[in-house]
Design an enzyme around this catalytic site. Sequence first.
Site, PDB file in Angstrom:
ATOM      1  N   GLU A  18      18.190   8.892  10.352  1.00 52.17           N
ATOM      2  CA  GLU A  18      19.227   8.789   9.311  1.00 52.17           C
ATOM      3  C   GLU A  18      19.547  10.190   8.757  1.00 52.17           C
ATOM      4  O   GLU A  18      20.715  10.564   8.622  1.00 52.17           O
ATOM      5  CB  GLU A  18      18.728   7.865   8.196  1.00 52.17           C
ATOM      6  CG  GLU A  18      19.582   7.833   6.950  1.00 52.17           C
ATOM      7  CD  GLU A  18      18.778   8.122   5.697  1.00 52.17           C
ATOM      8  OE1 GLU A  18      19.118   9.097   5.010  1.00 52.17           O
ATOM      9  OE2 GLU A  18      17.799   7.389   5.425  1.00 52.17           O
ATOM     10  N   HIS A  19      18.495  10.971   8.473  1.00 52.78           N
ATOM     11  CA  HIS A  19      18.731  12.340   7.982  1.00 52.78           C
ATOM     12  C   HIS A  19      19.544  13.141   8.999  1.00 52.78           C
ATOM     13  O   HIS A  19      20.477  13.846   8.642  1.00 52.78           O
ATOM     14  CB  HIS A  19      17.388  13.060   7.773  1.00 52.78           C
ATOM     15  CG  HIS A  19      16.816  12.896   6.409  1.00 52.78           C
ATOM     16  ND1 HIS A  19      16.553  13.952   5.576  1.00 52.78           N
ATOM     17  CD2 HIS A  19      16.445  11.778   5.722  1.00 52.78           C
ATOM     18  CE1 HIS A  19      16.042  13.511   4.437  1.00 52.78           C
ATOM     19  NE2 HIS A  19      15.953  12.195   4.505  1.00 52.78           N
TER      20      HIS A  19
ATOM     21  N   HIS B 265      14.027   6.718   9.611  1.00 50.59           N
ATOM     22  CA  HIS B 265      14.433   7.503   8.436  1.00 50.59           C
ATOM     23  C   HIS B 265      14.827   8.927   8.846  1.00 50.59           C
ATOM     24  O   HIS B 265      15.817   9.484   8.369  1.00 50.59           O
ATOM     25  CB  HIS B 265      13.259   7.492   7.445  1.00 50.59           C
ATOM     26  CG  HIS B 265      13.447   8.402   6.281  1.00 50.59           C
ATOM     27  ND1 HIS B 265      12.753   9.575   6.134  1.00 50.59           N
ATOM     28  CD2 HIS B 265      14.283   8.318   5.204  1.00 50.59           C
ATOM     29  CE1 HIS B 265      13.130  10.174   5.006  1.00 50.59           C
ATOM     30  NE2 HIS B 265      14.052   9.430   4.427  1.00 50.59           N
TER      31      HIS B 265
ATOM     32  N   GLU C 153      10.113  15.000   0.733  1.00 55.29           N
ATOM     33  CA  GLU C 153      10.527  13.655   0.301  1.00 55.29           C
ATOM     34  C   GLU C 153       9.308  12.725   0.304  1.00 55.29           C
ATOM     35  O   GLU C 153       9.130  11.913  -0.612  1.00 55.29           O
ATOM     36  CB  GLU C 153      11.626  13.116   1.230  1.00 55.29           C
ATOM     37  CG  GLU C 153      12.220  11.820   0.733  1.00 55.29           C
ATOM     38  CD  GLU C 153      13.335  11.278   1.618  1.00 55.29           C
ATOM     39  OE1 GLU C 153      13.689  11.933   2.629  1.00 55.29           O
ATOM     40  OE2 GLU C 153      13.847  10.184   1.310  1.00 55.29           O
TER      41      GLU C 153
END
Lengths: 425, 436
Positions: A75-76, A72, A147
Amino acid sequence: MKETVIEKIVSERTGESYYKVDHSSGLCLLLMPMEGYVQTYALFSTKYGSINRTFKTSGDKDFCTVPDGIAHYLEHKLFENEDCAAFELYAKTGASANAYTGFERTSYLFSCSENYLESLKILTDLVQTPYFTQENVDKERGIIAQEIRMSNDVPRRRVFFNLLKALYHEHPINTDIAGTEESIAEITPELLYKCYNAFYDLHNMVLAIAGNLDVDEVIKHCDENLKPSKDVKVETKFPEEPDTVVTERVEENFSVGVPMFNIGFKCKALPPEELFRKEMVADIMLNLLAGKSSELYRRITDKQLMQVELGREVFSGNGYFSLVLTGESEDPDAVLAEVWDCIDIAKDKGFDEHTFELNKKADYGGTIQLLGYAETCAEEMTLAYYANKTCFDLEDMLASITLDDVNNAVKELFARDKCCISVLR
Amino acid sequence: MAYKIKKESSVKGLSFTYIEDPKYRGELISVRLLLPLEENTPQIYQMLGTLMVDSTSVYPTKAKMSEKLKSLYGAVQNYNFVRVGDNIVLGFSLQCMGDRFAINGETVTTEAAKLMNELLFSPNVKEGAFDQKYFEMARREVIEAIKSVSNNRHNYAVRRAREVAFEGEPASLPPFGTIEAAEKLTAEQLYREYKKMLSIAGISVTFCGSGHNTEAQKIVKERITEFAEKRLAEHSGEIIDKESVISPSPLRAEVKEVREKIEQEQLKLVMGFKTEGGDFYAEKLACMLFGGTDFSKLFTNVREKLSLCYYCQSFIMDFKQTMFVDSGVDAANEQLARQEILHQLDLLKKGDFTDEELENCKKSLRSALRIVTDVSEDFNSWNYLRQLRGIDITPEQEIALVNEVTRERVIKAANGFIPDCVYVLEPETVNGGEQE
């Protein structure tokens, strides 16, 4: 370099088609031109998600284990280049862009209504040009921490991850996709490059585009913009997962208005070639068991345990297969008791043939309508590709499922000692 | 432009829209009822929505209705409830696969049209009351929805901010009403409310499809027109027949702040701003520049530069001429986030944005407007929202209006937004956490 090979895939039933292109760079392209559509929707995915925690490539001697949440995080970080964030680049083309990470897949996407090749250039450049520095990796940590906290404030998510922790002892499916604030603290630019080099090899990726597009233009774009990549043959190792559940019950207080619950049934994990069909069978079976026409629905509503039908999900993938029923009720344990009663009846008597046929008919209608949206076409082509199928195979596979398949599934998939309930109050 | 759109309105309080595009695979019949939003109406309309889609006199149980829908290749019958300005829209839709895909040549769409007529005019009623069992279920459903309202902390914070911003106005009423009001209702009373609802509602019917569903359209059109003509004779003065439902919320002299606590990890911050402007497209673009896109001032500065949050976005409730900013931040950083949000709005008001940034917002909006015609449900919603604004327009005409907006108009629109309220949903235990 190998040659680009183009295959046209046609639905016998509707005559609709798309192209599967085995591109010389190693990337697979799935291209569905849709007549009359304004939108172009592109979905660039790698077979890499939060569960690919321990892996090695053909060039590595040993497996390595990386911190939770790194797919994740990656991905950022891939969503920006050396100069700016991807959003700023897409702003110039008018495209709407996003990215997301799942348990087994990370995807980058855009949707636009004009000049799609400009947006495609941004997409293919971003995914092929990692730029990680200590400074930009550190900057992202605060955003991702927020997040994680935001996700922790979503009760639906809490009750689901509590269930996964209760069902799975060792499999990394029991861990939140974004990791924890502690695990992301361990992520470094070097680790990000290691994961990138292992999983962002074009042989491990697929680019699906649906809507307003020209197949030749896309292939030409790929010829000019994709850097041929070496097939690093990444392999993920999963820990041995016992057949048992960790605990039969997990509860947490989180000040919710009506208690929320997830009931999970842990089943035997399946090899990829068996997975797709079994998922369809299980899906039909859950609809028969808990849908609006079911005995279970009648009971839980008559007894005022719930007002709406139970949510249903076949949750499966690499090394895991579970059935999940969800809902809100003042008495989740009474709902669970009714669920078991109805499972026992179904095991004993089987499901009604007429209702079974109606469910199949409804599923067929659903499949037909799904392919009216560019987003779902791209998604369905990707899902089918990863299952080594075509998205038109779904209709044939659905047609091949029999009542016996479904009646056998209910006997096979539900076991009292492999059931867990997660409750959030 | 492959679509065709046609509009008709021959009876007071009733309009028809036909959207036809050969690429649509499904057929959509949508019937929307425009109704007043009053103290006791939310729970009534929520319950009526549930009861009307769950069963009818022809399919009197949920199981029978479910079977019928499945036999139509999984047709979906639904209702939705939206507060628009100071009104409610109770919408019913029936979506099914196009006849051309039917395996055995069945006419799915005409059956769906009959179902829509039954949903509207043949409720599951016995002796002047809704079926008692289903009435109780619908009541419990509403009560549980009210109890669960704070489950999603993010949505709850926005909902509460809306109540603070529109205090004293119908728009502040809770979407599911109150438990007390729901408990007092009876099945007989609800049936009376059903009849009243149909007698006053502004009815908008939309058909979206490939152009092959004319028989289905005829079935629905004839039945609803017959009803509308009859009610016109009986209830002429009560029928809602508004040109527009825009109802701006008055500006407040001082910013109102409300703070509440709940069990959670992250603080939810919502700030409201109101305008008297009414330059719709300029306000929309100002909102996009401020926090309505992923390249906006709020995204770039509050999230990307300061790493204060994962989300910090602005959006407009245009029927109330009110803009909200909502964000999730660490409790320790609340003041920093608030200052930065106001600072960015101040910069926007001073014109601190480039022509390129404005053009990028227009591109994004143009793209969204072009794409809206690809999906029948989206086109249907888009068209109805314009109808509620009293505008008869196509996406192409709207693109031309967006293109006409100048930098000066955007600055003027931004300056129209006045701070109105702040709603803070705090964690019960303040946990500052680590911040970069």
